[in-house]
Scaffold this motif. Structure first.
Motif, short mmCIF file in Angstrom:
data_model
loop_
_atom_site.label_atom_id
_atom_site.label_comp_id
_atom_site.label_asym_id
_atom_site.label_seq_id
_atom_site.Cartn_x
_atom_site.Cartn_y
_atom_site.Cartn_z
N PHE A 97 -3.18 2.09 1.84
CA PHE A 97 -1.98 2.16 1.59
C PHE A 97 -1.21 0.92 2.11
O PHE A 97 -1.08 0.68 3.13
CB PHE A 97 -1.15 3.46 2.11
CG PHE A 97 -1.85 4.79 1.83
CD1 PHE A 97 -1.37 5.49 0.51
CD2 PHE A 97 -2.86 5.24 2.33
CE1 PHE A 97 -2.08 6.71 0.08
CE2 PHE A 97 -3.65 6.29 2.10
CZ PHE A 97 -3.17 7.23 0.87
N PHE A 98 -0.25 0.22 1.10
CA PHE A 98 0.34 -0.88 1.39
C PHE A 98 1.90 -0.91 1.34
O PHE A 98 2.18 -0.33 0.33
CB PHE A 98 -0.31 -2.18 0.51
CG PHE A 98 -1.70 -2.59 0.87
CD1 PHE A 98 -2.00 -3.54 1.83
CD2 PHE A 98 -2.44 -1.75 0.17
CE1 PHE A 98 -3.24 -3.99 1.96
CE2 PHE A 98 -3.93 -2.29 0.68
CZ PHE A 98 -4.17 -3.35 1.58
N ASP A 99 2.51 -1.24 2.43
CA ASP A 99 4.00 -1.78 1.98
C ASP A 99 4.15 -2.94 1.39
O ASP A 99 3.12 -3.74 1.19
CB ASP A 99 4.67 -1.75 3.20
CG ASP A 99 6.20 -2.21 3.39
OD1 ASP A 99 6.89 -1.73 2.30
OD2 ASP A 99 6.51 -3.05 4.17
N THR A 159 5.20 -7.18 4.25
CA THR A 159 3.67 -6.92 4.47
C THR A 159 2.73 -7.76 3.57
O THR A 159 2.06 -8.61 4.12
CB THR A 159 3.50 -5.40 4.41
OG1 THR A 159 4.24 -4.65 5.06
CG2 THR A 159 2.06 -5.00 4.52
N LEU A 160 3.05 -7.59 2.44
CA LEU A 160 2.49 -8.53 1.30
C LEU A 160 2.91 -9.67 1.09
O LEU A 160 2.15 -10.76 0.72
CB LEU A 160 2.19 -7.94 0.07
CG LEU A 160 1.50 -6.20 0.13
CD1 LEU A 160 1.51 -5.78 -1.28
CD2 LEU A 160 -0.14 -6.41 0.94
N ALA A 203 -3.65 -10.89 2.57
CA ALA A 203 -3.27 -9.49 2.07
C ALA A 203 -4.08 -9.34 0.68
O ALA A 203 -4.61 -8.29 0.24
CB ALA A 203 -1.89 -9.39 1.80
N VAL A 204 -4.17 -10.40 0.04
CA VAL A 204 -5.05 -10.20 -1.31
C VAL A 204 -6.21 -10.07 -1.02
O VAL A 204 -7.08 -9.25 -1.77
CB VAL A 204 -4.66 -11.48 -2.28
CG1 VAL A 204 -5.24 -11.52 -3.41
CG2 VAL A 204 -3.25 -11.53 -2.57
N ARG A 205 -7.10 -10.60 -0.33
CA ARG A 205 -8.32 -10.43 0.09
C ARG A 205 -8.63 -9.15 0.67
O ARG A 205 -9.66 -8.73 0.18
CB ARG A 205 -8.78 -11.66 0.91
CG ARG A 205 -9.05 -12.85 0.56
CD ARG A 205 -10.00 -13.93 1.53
NE ARG A 205 -8.78 -14.09 2.57
CZ ARG A 205 -8.05 -15.42 2.47
NH1 ARG A 205 -8.30 -16.18 1.65
NH2 ARG A 205 -7.22 -15.66 3.60
N ARG A 206 -7.77 -8.64 1.47
CA ARG A 206 -7.92 -7.21 2.02
C ARG A 206 -7.88 -6.24 0.81
O ARG A 206 -8.46 -5.16 0.79
CB ARG A 206 -6.74 -7.13 2.98
CG ARG A 206 -6.95 -5.72 3.77
CD ARG A 206 -8.42 -5.88 4.70
NE ARG A 206 -8.52 -4.61 5.41
CZ ARG A 206 -9.52 -4.67 6.43
NH1 ARG A 206 -10.69 -5.45 6.24
NH2 ARG A 206 -9.71 -3.54 7.09
N ILE A 207 -6.94 -6.31 0.09
CA ILE A 207 -6.67 -5.33 -1.18
C ILE A 207 -8.01 -5.49 -2.07
O ILE A 207 -8.45 -4.32 -2.35
CB ILE A 207 -5.40 -5.80 -2.01
CG1 ILE A 207 -4.18 -5.56 -1.30
CG2 ILE A 207 -5.32 -5.02 -3.27
CD1 ILE A 207 -3.07 -6.18 -1.86
N ARG A 208 -8.44 -6.80 -2.16
CA ARG A 208 -9.75 -6.64 -3.00
C ARG A 208 -11.05 -6.13 -2.37
O ARG A 208 -11.79 -5.64 -2.98
CB ARG A 208 -10.01 -8.13 -3.42
CG ARG A 208 -8.83 -8.88 -4.49
CD ARG A 208 -9.03 -10.07 -4.59
NE ARG A 208 -8.22 -10.71 -6.00
CZ ARG A 208 -7.89 -11.73 -6.19
NH1 ARG A 208 -8.49 -12.95 -5.35
NH2 ARG A 208 -7.11 -12.16 -7.16
N TYR A 245 -0.88 -0.27 5.75
CA TYR A 245 -0.51 -1.68 6.26
C TYR A 245 0.97 -1.70 5.98
O TYR A 245 1.57 -1.55 5.04
CB TYR A 245 -1.11 -2.79 5.49
CG TYR A 245 -2.53 -2.62 5.41
CD1 TYR A 245 -3.48 -3.52 6.26
CD2 TYR A 245 -3.31 -1.68 4.71
CE1 TYR A 245 -4.79 -3.52 6.16
CE2 TYR A 245 -4.81 -1.47 4.51
CZ TYR A 245 -5.41 -2.62 5.42
OH TYR A 245 -6.67 -2.31 5.40
N ALA A 246 1.57 -2.04 6.90
CA ALA A 246 3.31 -2.12 7.16
C ALA A 246 3.78 -3.13 8.42
O ALA A 246 2.95 -3.47 9.23
CB ALA A 246 3.83 -0.70 7.30
N ASP A 247 5.07 -3.47 8.25
CA ASP A 247 5.54 -4.12 9.02
C ASP A 247 6.62 -3.96 9.73
O ASP A 247 7.21 -4.64 10.59
CB ASP A 247 6.20 -5.69 8.37
CG ASP A 247 7.39 -5.24 7.34
OD1 ASP A 247 7.14 -4.08 6.58
OD2 ASP A 247 8.30 -5.98 7.50
#
Length: 762
Positions: free
Chosen positions: A534-536, A540-541, A624-629, A707-709
């Motif tokens: 789950f991403f904010d 964050t991104l 962030a993109v790498r982590r999502i992938r 993931y959040a800020d």
């Protein structure tokens, strides 16, 4: 006394020992098993959660110091069967004692200097009384068997008096029963006060100021936690004040003195010995030089000094600090056990060093400094820690220094709490938190030890030395407790300080390795399709916010002059918007989204697709993109949860399996009304959405990632087993550090810039 040795006197005897899982009790059990082979021992040990008392003793005997007696017996189970019987029970309500007892050694008790007052009375007074009642029952069951009771107290039952302290009853006329009833009743009284409107209102308002962005339930939980902390602190404060009002240093020495009164009353018709050690520290020789379990009185101060965090101490240079090695204490206990007094004449024994081999605070300081000069702690890249120079300016000067530092810390903390989010703010928060922990440590220990540092006591050990001199030379070697033989320089620099610092240095190495590992990023994704990520979005991104994205959408349709006017209008509103965001993020979002009133929703979608996408993607963090992938490659659903309006999320749609965003309300013609179709997902509502979504999709949140800020995302992060704080604000940063959550720095691409005009001008 004859010529019988200690081992011969105790041969065939059955001794019950309490407190064997503690420092002194463990050393006593070791000495009895190795030097008194003909003595049978029973130990009173309480179960701990799901672990039985017998299992706790088996674990104790598996320690290296018991290797020799275990090997001689053929194993732990064999040793327990032959010599160490376990009596399962608690001192609060001890079970019937085993038959055939010749003696009881009561080592258990609350040894903290500042226990909650009811706990101190329950352990040190009620526990002693209950145990003696069981001793009476055991004696009566065997026709009035004569059982020798040995009570382990403390030399500091002498209280706040000065000068020579004899081995005799403490002179006081405190009403034991009245104080006991009062002390045991304080828990109920303080709990009742803690639920009053005055206390709750203060704590609730403080919690809501700090946590309202995360949600009212988060604030409520913080309020209740603060109430419980207040109860504990108040019980400690009340006990300390009552003790000092009656002439003792703290609740510990007060309740130990009243425990002695219980023993003295019982001893009017029984055989009882009271052993009073001073400050017990690591072993001089046995089971090996430097053996110690846990931190005692001096260790926190020694370690703080070695880390450069104890600038002064409120003691006079010539005041005696009365330290005694633990092996001297237990040797004296065994010797006392072997030489019971007459019934009706309790015997008192001080095990102390200050009268015949005094160690002053200046000598303690010089030896500890000498050790750290030769073996300093590392300060990372800065080399060795710089050691403070103690000048012993007096207690008042130390108190003024600490008070001034505390005021400066509170002022800096207030300013930092209102500072904009930045890497600099987080770094300052880390340093300020270190300073805060240091000041809290200093306040706690200086308040706690102030009385001991000012104590001008000389504990006579004449009776103890008379007992020692009555022993044979062989027994004096096996059961040595003549503290005059201690060479303080050797003991402190070669034995005690190395023993105290060794585990801390090992822990420092582990922490350094953990920090290096954390720099590589959050925990590996792994292969678990029942988990999700789950991403904010904002912060964050990508490094953007709802005001910036509104301006992107708005300015493209305005002329140059109109753009400057709109920028000025929004800039004037920023202070009020910032305050609203700090109070309640949902209200802040509603305020910003009213600016969309009159816009056509279809046009917003088109603008997002045609103009905003490049801006969003340019600010999207590559990490962030790498982590999502990584999550998607592992077959784990990725979910975006944001308070941003849905058109703004369109550029990110290919990265996520589900996007939960704010929906703008529109009229029949598709025109935005300035309101939302439903409440925005912020704070606790995000966690509630996650839990519902996870249940619907059979997702295990305990194994999932979030993931959040922002501090407002605290409930979201706390709902999963793998929370990750991304470039967090100061409040979240502090919470994440306390909870040992992963903290990462997902920066936007270095070449990206903030461009408010989609037409291209900067």
């Amino acid at each position: 006394m004859g010529g019988a040795t200690v081992a011969e006197r105790l041969a065939g005897q059955h001794v019950l020992v309490t407190g064997v899982t503690g420092f002194v009790g463990e050393a006593l059990l070791h000495l009895m098993l190795t030097e008194v082979p003909g003595c049978r021992v029973s130990v009173l040990v309480r179960p701990k959660r799901t672990t039985t008392g017998a299992a706790r003793v088996a674990k104790l005997l598996a320690k290296p110091i018991f290797a020799a007696p275990v090997a001689d017996a053929g194993g732990v189970e064999e040793l327990m069967a032959a010599r160490v019987a376990v009596v399962e029970g608690d001192l609060a309500d001890p079970p019937p004692l085993p038959p055939g007892l010749d003696a009881v050694v009561h080592c258990a008790g609350d040894v903290s200097f500042d226990p909650p007052v009811d706990q101190g009375f329950r352990t040190n007074v009620v526990g002693t009384r209950q145990l003696l009642a069981r001793v009476d029952e055991a004696a009566a069951a065997e026709g009035g068997r004569d059982i020798h009771y040995v009570h382990i107290s403390t030399a500091y039952v002498a209280g706040r008096r000065r000068g020579h302290v004899p081995e005799a009853p403490v002179d006081h006329d405190v009403d034991l029963e009245a104080e006991l009833a009062w002390g045991l009743g304080q828990r109920t009284a303080v709990e009742h006060r803690s639920r009053g409107a005055d206390e709750l209102t203060r704590e609730r308002r403080r919690a809501e100021r700090e946590h309202s962005r995360a949600g009212m339930l988060t604030a409520a939980a913080a309020t209740e936690e603060a109430r419980r902390t207040w109860v504990k602190n108040e019980l400690v404060r009340i006990g300390t004040e009552r003790a000092r009002s009656l002439g003792w240093t703290d609740c510990y020495t007060f309740t130990k003195a009243l425990g002695e009164r219980v023993v003295e009353s019982w001893a009017a018709t029984h055989r009882a010995s009271i052993v009073r050690p001073s400050i017990i520290e690591s072993a001089l020789e046995r089971p090996y030089a430097g053996w110690i379990e846990g931190f005692k009185m001096a260790e926190p101060l020694i370690l703080a000094y070695g880390r450069g965090e104890l600038p002064e101490f409120p003691a006079s240079a010539d005041t005696i600090v009365d330290i005694v090695p633990v092996d001297h204490v237990v040797a004296a206990i065994v010797a006392v056990l072997a030489h019971p007094p007459q019934a009706g004449a309790p015997a008192y024994f001080h095990v102390a060093s200050g009268d015949r081999n005094p160690l002053t605070f200046r000598a303690l300081y010089e030896n500890v400094r000498g050790y750290f000069d030769a073996h300093p702690f590392s300060a990372g890249d800065r080399g060795a820690v710089r050691l403070p120079d103690w000048r012993f300016p007096g207690a008042q000067a130390v108190e003024r220094l600490l008070t001034t530092s505390e005021k400066a810390y509170r002022a800096a903390d207030y300013v930092l709490g209102h500072a904009p989010r930045s890497d600099r703010a987080r770094d300052l928060a880390r340093k300020l938190d270190q300073q805060g922990r240091r000041l809290a440590f200093l306040r706690r220990y200086l308040d706690l030890y102030h009385e001991y540092a000012q104590a001008e006591l000389r504990f006579s050990d004449a009776r103890t030395m008379e007992l020692y001199r009555s022993l044979s030379p062989a027994d004096q070697a096996s059961f040595g407790f003549d503290t005059s033989v201690v060479d303080w320089q050797v003991y402190l620099q070669d034995i005690h300080c190395p023993a105290v610092t060794r585990p801390v240095r090992e822990l420092d190495e582990l922490r350094a390795a953990r920090r290096r590992a954390n720099r590589t990023g959050p925990r590996a994704v792994g292969e678990n399709p029942r988990t999700a990520a789950f991403f904010d979005m904002d912060g964050t991104l990508l490094s953007s916010n709802v005001i910036e994205t509104y301006l992107w959408m708005r300015l493209r349709e305005l002329s140059g002059t109109e753009r400057f006017a709109e920028l000025g209008r929004i800039a004037a509103r920023v202070p009020a918007l910032v305050q609203a965001e700090r109070r309640q993020r949902s209200d802040f979002l509603r305020t910003v989204y009213r600016e969309y009133a009159g816009a056509r929703l279809a046009d917003l979608d088109a603008i997002a697709d045609e103009h905003l996408a490049s801006h969003v993607l340019s600010r999207l963090s590559p990490e962030a993109v790498r982590r999502i992938r990584q999550h998607r490659a592992a077959g784990q659903p990725t979910v975006l949860i944001t308070g941003a309006i849905r058109p703004l999320t369109r550029p990110l749609a290919p990265l996520f399996d589900h996007i939960e965003a704010a929906e703008l309300a529109v009229d029949a013609d598709g025109i935005c009304t300035g309101h939302l179709a439903s409440s925005p997902l912020v704070g606790e509502s995000r966690a509630a959405f996650m839990q519902g979504w996870a249940a619907e999709h059979d997702v295990d949140l305990a194994g999932s990632f979030a993931y959040a800020d922002s501090h407002s995302d605290l409930p979201l992060l706390a709902a999963v087993g793998n929370p990750v704080a991304v470039r967090p604000d100061v409040s979240l940063y502090r919470h994440a550090r306390r909870q040992h959550w992963t903290i990462v720095d997902w920066a936007s691409p270095s070449g990206s810039a903030r461009v408010l005009n989609p037409a291209g001008s900067r």
